[in-house]
Design a protein around this motif. Sequence first.
Motif, PDB file in Angstrom:
ATOM      1  N   ASP A  27       6.030  -5.262  -0.449  1.00 48.68           N
ATOM      2  CA  ASP A  27       5.153  -6.407  -0.218  1.00 48.68           C
ATOM      3  C   ASP A  27       4.652  -6.990  -1.544  1.00 48.68           C
ATOM      4  N   LYS A  33       7.830 -12.708   2.892  1.00 51.41           N
ATOM      5  CA  LYS A  33       7.363 -11.485   3.550  1.00 51.41           C
ATOM      6  C   LYS A  33       8.269 -11.060   4.699  1.00 51.41           C
ATOM      7  N   VAL A  36      10.043  -7.912   4.188  1.00 53.00           N
ATOM      8  CA  VAL A  36       9.348  -6.657   4.487  1.00 53.00           C
ATOM      9  C   VAL A  36       9.584  -6.280   5.953  1.00 53.00           C
ATOM     10  N   TYR A 100      -1.482 -11.766   5.252  1.00 53.13           N
ATOM     11  CA  TYR A 100      -1.197 -10.343   5.047  1.00 53.13           C
ATOM     12  C   TYR A 100      -0.062  -9.877   5.949  1.00 53.13           C
ATOM     13  N   GLU A 101       1.001 -10.677   6.006  1.00 51.64           N
ATOM     14  CA  GLU A 101       2.107 -10.343   6.894  1.00 51.64           C
ATOM     15  C   GLU A 101       2.764  -9.020   6.487  1.00 51.64           C
ATOM     16  N   GLY A 102       2.916  -8.818   5.152  1.00 49.82           N
ATOM     17  CA  GLY A 102       3.561  -7.595   4.689  1.00 49.82           C
ATOM     18  C   GLY A 102       2.793  -6.360   5.115  1.00 49.82           C
ATOM     19  N   GLU A 103       1.476  -6.410   4.970  1.00 46.63           N
ATOM     20  CA  GLU A 103       0.646  -5.268   5.360  1.00 46.63           C
ATOM     21  C   GLU A 103       0.746  -5.011   6.860  1.00 46.63           C
ATOM     22  N   TYR A 105       3.383  -5.304   8.746  1.00 42.99           N
ATOM     23  CA  TYR A 105       4.556  -4.471   9.031  1.00 42.99           C
ATOM     24  C   TYR A 105       4.320  -3.030   8.593  1.00 42.99           C
TER      25      TYR A 105
END
Lengths: 471, 171
Positions: A27, A33, A36, A100-103, A105
């Motif tokens: 991320d 993103k 991720v 916060y799309e990565g977080e 996942y």
Amino acid sequence: MGPVESLKYFIPELIILCGAFGAFLLDFAVRNKRAVGIFSLFVMAAAAFAMKNPAGETLSLFYGFFHLDVFAHWFRIFALIAVSVTLMLAMDYPPLKNRYEGEFYGLFLFMAFALITVAAANNLLMIFLAVEFVSLLSYLLTGFLKHDPKAKEAAVKYLLFGSVCSGIMLYGISLLYGAAGSIELGHVWQTLRSPSMSALGTVGVLCFFAGLGFKISMAPFHMWAPDVYEGAPTPVTAFLTVGPKALGFAVFTRVLITVFSPSFAHWGVVLTALSMLTMTIGNLTAISQTNIKRFFAYSSIAQAGYILMGLAVFSPLGQNAVMIYLFAYLFTNLGAFAVVCLVEGASGKSNISDYAGLSERSPATAFFMTVFLLSLTGIPPLAGFIGKYYVFAAAIEGKAIALAVVAAVNSAVAAYYYFRIIRVMYLVPKAETQPTFGTSPLYPKIVLWLMSAGVVTLGLFPGYFIKLLFG
Amino acid sequence: MEILTLAAKIGAYALMTGVLLFALGVVALRNLFHSALCLAAALIGIAGLYLFFRADFLAAVQILLYVGAVMTVIIFAIMLTEHLSGKTTIQHNRQSLPAFLGIAALVTVIAKVILQTPWPVTQKALGAHTSVEGIGTALMTVYVFPFEVISVVLIAALIGAVIIAKRENPS
């Protein structure tokens, strides 16, 4: 088995854990993103490949704190499917973009790990710890879109309600531990067999009803469900209606069999009554809903009532019925939520009136939704029918005729409101203001195909599937 | 010796009564700051109970974590949010009475069950003394799996807390 020897049976879980940390690192590195999300999907696939069915033997990993048997194995497969599908739905969910799309996942990979520990929990400590782990992540993911007042309200309600229910369960656990002097379920069972302990056993099982009943949205612990399902981001709602619920059922089944079987005479009646109450409340309230997510929340409460039938009769057939029903429900409900995601993506709203004329605007989507709704109703030859067939068979075999009759009446009521959605999609003309469907995004479409394939295959070839599950 | 046991018994019950009274204060007092102080007192009382039952490590952890860290943060939060510290809040509503009756019934039932249950009290359990060393060994051997799972829980909770608390609009 000691920790070092255990590790070689623990590879899928290690892959998921490393994958979660990997996702957080990735991320940082990438701007897009979605990468991720794709990485997380690969992690899930790798974990699925590394999983081996322990086939008959029971592995007590890490000194018995991770109890891997066939039951746990199928529920961890269940968890993987639920999390993977949610990841796919989330990748094309517009409100998550730039938030916060990565977080998101990464946290879902933790969720997969948490669900697996629930499936493999076999003592009082791990049951509490794993269930709390899933709850914590659920609260977080519900409130993930923090700019949305509804999501905030839902998360806080969920947290408050969940803490009280876990507290009650923890109190019950402390009583059982005090009586048995051990956290092992087997020792607790031994202790509860003596007649002088039966009153304590009843208090203990009621405390578990509160803690786990909250997870499976059993009445009267279902109050949080409609608000949370409506407020949470739609992919999270899709996940919450199947993932934590199914694992709640898994641990509930395990606890009832391995700890409380001596006092079945005491709690069997209570559970039968709660099962009837749950399905009736769910169905009657679902009729008047106007928001599709809220509608599915009540529908899922009602479904929990049907699944509880399998536990309320407490026979081997009933326990198998719970598992079959849960798998049928997994495919059906995730598929239905894929449609909800697609419609929400196109129109930005999730009211039932937004489904008017869906058959004209997007015939394929409307058709898939029809399949899933019919499966939820329990029409052959779809998966939902197999699930319903087994719980009814279990109820009749267990001589719980009243329960079967109530469930049959409830199914008729449910058919009415599921068909109402189909009517809106096919017979109500679309309003002028409604947006047309562009090309649907890729991942929800894949989910639609996969889930409907699951629903149809399970419905057409139940024998193969049941053989796979129970050997 | 008799008198000593009697005194210890009276002391323990007095401590428990104190904890209960303070706990009642947490939910009944109208000023939020007073409630927080009551909570701190109740937590210290529980630490005292741990000491009494010879779990000295647990007592130390209780004071360090709950009183030292959690309570300090709570009191800080109350002091910093100005409109909370001075205001009186009403801690009951229309449902208080039915809820109280329900809880009273529940407590009676549970108390009855607890009193009639023959708790297995063994000499070994009475003499048990958990040392820091014993806890450390247990955490690193038999309980290594739950210990590690808790570390994952904490890291997930930390990441989530940062996301929830961080200012919106990262783009």
